[in-house]
Design an enzyme around this catalytic site. Structure first.
Site, PDB file in Angstrom:
ATOM      1  N   PHE A 472       0.830  -1.221   0.000  1.00 33.26           N
ATOM      2  CA  PHE A 472       0.000   0.000   0.000  1.00 33.26           C
ATOM      3  C   PHE A 472       0.860   1.266   0.000  1.00 33.26           C
ATOM      4  O   PHE A 472       0.639   2.172   0.792  1.00 33.26           O
ATOM      5  CB  PHE A 472      -0.967   0.010   1.199  1.00 33.26           C
ATOM      6  CG  PHE A 472      -1.903  -1.168   1.247  1.00 33.26           C
ATOM      7  CD1 PHE A 472      -3.016  -1.225   0.418  1.00 33.26           C
ATOM      8  CD2 PHE A 472      -1.676  -2.233   2.109  1.00 33.26           C
ATOM      9  CE1 PHE A 472      -3.884  -2.320   0.451  1.00 33.26           C
ATOM     10  CE2 PHE A 472      -2.538  -3.330   2.152  1.00 33.26           C
ATOM     11  CZ  PHE A 472      -3.645  -3.377   1.319  1.00 33.26           C
ATOM     12  N   HIS A 473       1.854   1.309  -0.890  1.00 33.45           N
ATOM     13  CA  HIS A 473       2.747   2.472  -0.964  1.00 33.45           C
ATOM     14  C   HIS A 473       2.816   3.064  -2.380  1.00 33.45           C
ATOM     15  O   HIS A 473       3.902   3.263  -2.915  1.00 33.45           O
ATOM     16  CB  HIS A 473       4.169   2.080  -0.522  1.00 33.45           C
ATOM     17  CG  HIS A 473       4.260   1.625   0.891  1.00 33.45           C
ATOM     18  ND1 HIS A 473       5.315   0.862   1.366  1.00 33.45           N
ATOM     19  CD2 HIS A 473       3.445   1.822   1.957  1.00 33.45           C
ATOM     20  CE1 HIS A 473       5.129   0.603   2.650  1.00 33.45           C
ATOM     21  NE2 HIS A 473       4.001   1.175   3.029  1.00 33.45           N
ATOM     22  N   PRO A 474       1.664   3.380  -3.006  1.00 33.92           N
ATOM     23  CA  PRO A 474       1.745   3.940  -4.357  1.00 33.92           C
ATOM     24  C   PRO A 474       2.291   5.367  -4.342  1.00 33.92           C
ATOM     25  O   PRO A 474       2.016   6.137  -3.422  1.00 33.92           O
ATOM     26  CB  PRO A 474       0.290   3.920  -4.840  1.00 33.92           C
ATOM     27  CG  PRO A 474      -0.525   4.001  -3.610  1.00 33.92           C
ATOM     28  CD  PRO A 474       0.263   3.287  -2.546  1.00 33.92           C
TER      29      PRO A 474
END
Length: 556
Positions: A472-474
């Site tokens: 969850f690190h875009p």
């Protein structure tokens, strides 16, 4: 309605800007958030141990899905993003990790980004932070974000896992955000001294929301930015279920802080992006900027899970009959199992000598379960999350419609380079070696996942294809720089336009080595000074570790 500034998105960066800009009582700010308030009575977002819950519904999560990922057996993968005051800081895993000093020095090598070096940014990390053990050259003592350090004796598995990393020949570090990131050590968390999640809504907005010069609108879905020629002059949004747009004008600037997925969407809907894409949807072109929505990056990770031979894991906390006591301890005392996110140990290593700084991250967790709370193993267990940090794979975010409620096409192109496969094979093999060190002998049972039969390159690759998940690190979709694919300059101003900046994780030119939240907050703090025309904080003189060809690990 008229304001000096309109901020789109009350997330990790937007709330910083709203708070800092309204410190001047003569500056008026409108903060637009598509989600709702951060309800303080909702344990799902406020209790650190409940971090899996907000990812399961859609109240706090946009719950985007990718297009079928071509190198991941065409899986559609999760892409959760925070919705509500706090943005993704309202639903993240609360790991306070800044990345490596060399990430920022690497950004600063780009012409025009020289003032984004680590020592230029460190004062802004410190400004944002209050660390529970006090300030030093690396940490702040009176900032809006509460940071909690790991305390000895919480769970014997944390210390055993760190010790196992050291026994495998990797360095030990006392502070993953201090002088040396490389190595294994305790992990800081964005949790308050009372055991509550320290989102930017709590840290920043709590001090700003009563100011008469700040107007906050929740359930306000931005449709598009209004332009007069090449100048951004306002924003149009839909409130609640209304289909009739509301608009406001910005006397000074529109500040786009909607994150790596929504910021490029809003630009595209507003006529800023690839002329070809906009023509598909009959969107009048304001400015042809081909980099909008490109350069999408993320961290992919996988879990190695083990049985635990001693009853020291968090497995009992998953049993419903134990939860009322845990809930009461947390609610009334801010203590106990509920007050931690349980990511209290981790590490960063180089998998091969060719990497100048760490390329693999570890999070340790004293229970065997998926990040979103699914597939819990029905016994005592523990797991290690491991993933590569700076994948060369690049994806994109592109609108599918002019309708603001319609999700965009998201494609990360995960694992599209040979380097990705090599890093994951190395990571799994190194992790197994760490897990078989003497420090874990008394705890380690059988390998639940991937399972000992998974050994060859082909077997490991297939496991990654089917089981690796997003961390969850875009980021990176409105990148900072001056090449033909850059979207903003070194102060966040959109190229070719006036009165419009982007301030969020989308401007990162390259993803950092670690979780993104702390650096997104730092970007907000640094940009707030630029927007106000204030001098930058004096450059830090703190030292920091550079491997400079030192071996990846000590010989045994």
């Amino acid at each position: 309605m008229q304001f000096d500034y309109i901020i789109i998105g009350a997330g990790s960066a937007g709330n910083v800007l709203a708070t800092r800009l309204t410190e001047d009582p003569n500056t008026t700010v409108l903060l637009l958030e598509a989600g709702g308030p951060d309800y303080r009575f909702d344990f799902r977002t406020q209790m650190p141990a409940a971090l899996a819950f907000p990812l399961q519904g859609k109240r706090y999560n946009w719950a985007y899905e990718t297009e079928p990922e071509p190198f991941m057996n065409n899986r559609r993968m999760e892409c959760g993003r925070g919705k509500g005051l706090g943005g993704s800081s309202l639903i993240n895993g609360m790991c306070y990790i800044r990345g490596n000093a060399l990430d920022l020095d690497n950004w600063a090598q780009e012409p025009g980004l020289e003032n984004w070096s680590y020592l230029d940014c460190l004062p802004y990390y410190r400004k944002a932070e209050t660390r529970d053990v006090g300030e030093n050259d690396y940490h702040g003592g009176d900032g809006p974000v509460s940071v909690t350090t790991s305390k000895p004796g919480v769970n014997p598995l944390f210390e055993a896992m760190i010790e196992a990393g050291v026994q495998a020949g990797y360095p030990r570090t006392d502070d993953l955000n201090g002088y040396q990131q490389e190595g294994f050590g305790p992990m800081d968390r964005t949790v308050t001294p009372h055991g509550r999640r320290a989102s930017t809504a709590r840290g920043y907005l709590d001090q700003a929301k009563s100011r008469p010069n700040l107007t906050i609108r929740t359930h306000a879905m931005t449709d598009h930015i209004i332009f007069d020629g090449k100048r951004a002059v306002g924003v149009e949004w839909l409130e609640g279920d209304s289909t009739i747009p509301t608009r406001a004008t910005a006397n000074k600037e529109v500040l786009l802080c909607a994150g790596a997925i929504a910021s490029p969407q809003i630009l595209q809907r507003s006529g800023v992006g690839s002329a070809e894409l906009l023509a598909e949807f009959d969107i009048p072109l304001v400015h042809d900027l081909p980099g909008v929505g490109e350069n999408l990056q993320d961290h992919l990770e996988m879990y190695l899970q083990y049985e635990c031979k001693e009853p020291v894991s968090l497995y009992p906390a998953l049993q419903w009959w134990n939860q009322p006591k845990i809930g009461a301890e947390w609610l009334f005392g801010g203590t106990g199992v509920g007050a931690s996110n349980h990511f209290e140990a981790g590490g960063f290593i180089r998998s091969r000598e060719e990497f100048a700084w760490p390329n693999i991250q570890y999070h340790f967790l004293p229970v065997a379960i998926n990040y979103n709370g699914s597939n819990a193993v029905k016994e005592h267990g523990f797991q290690c999350h491991v993933g590569s940090m700076r994948s060369p794979s690049r994806g994109h975010v592109r609108i599918k419609s002019r309708d603001p409620h319609q999700h965009p096409a998201i494609l990360f192109n995960y694992m599209s380079h040979e380097q990705d496969w090599q890093e994951f094979r190395d990571a799994i093999r190194i992790t197994r070696e760490i897990m078989h060190q003497p420090a874990l002998d008394q705890y380690r049972g059988r390998e639940i996942s991937p399972g000992v039969e998974c050994q060859t390159d082909e077997q490991l690759d297939e496991f990654v294809r089917n089981h690796a998940e997003t961390a969850f690190h875009p980021c990176g979709t409105c990148k900072m720089g001056y090449d033909e694919m850059a979207v903003v300059d070194g102060e966040g101003r959109v190229h070719g336009l006036e009165g419009l900046r982007v301030v969020d994780a989308s401007i990162m030119p390259q993803i950092i080595t670690g979780n993104l939240n702390a650096t997104t907050i730092m970007i907000g703090e640094k940009m707030a000074d630029m927007i106000r025309g204030k001098d930058a904080l004096p450059r830090s003189t703190a030292g920091y570790y550079v491997a400079n060809g030192r071996p990846v690990r000590a010989k045994k």
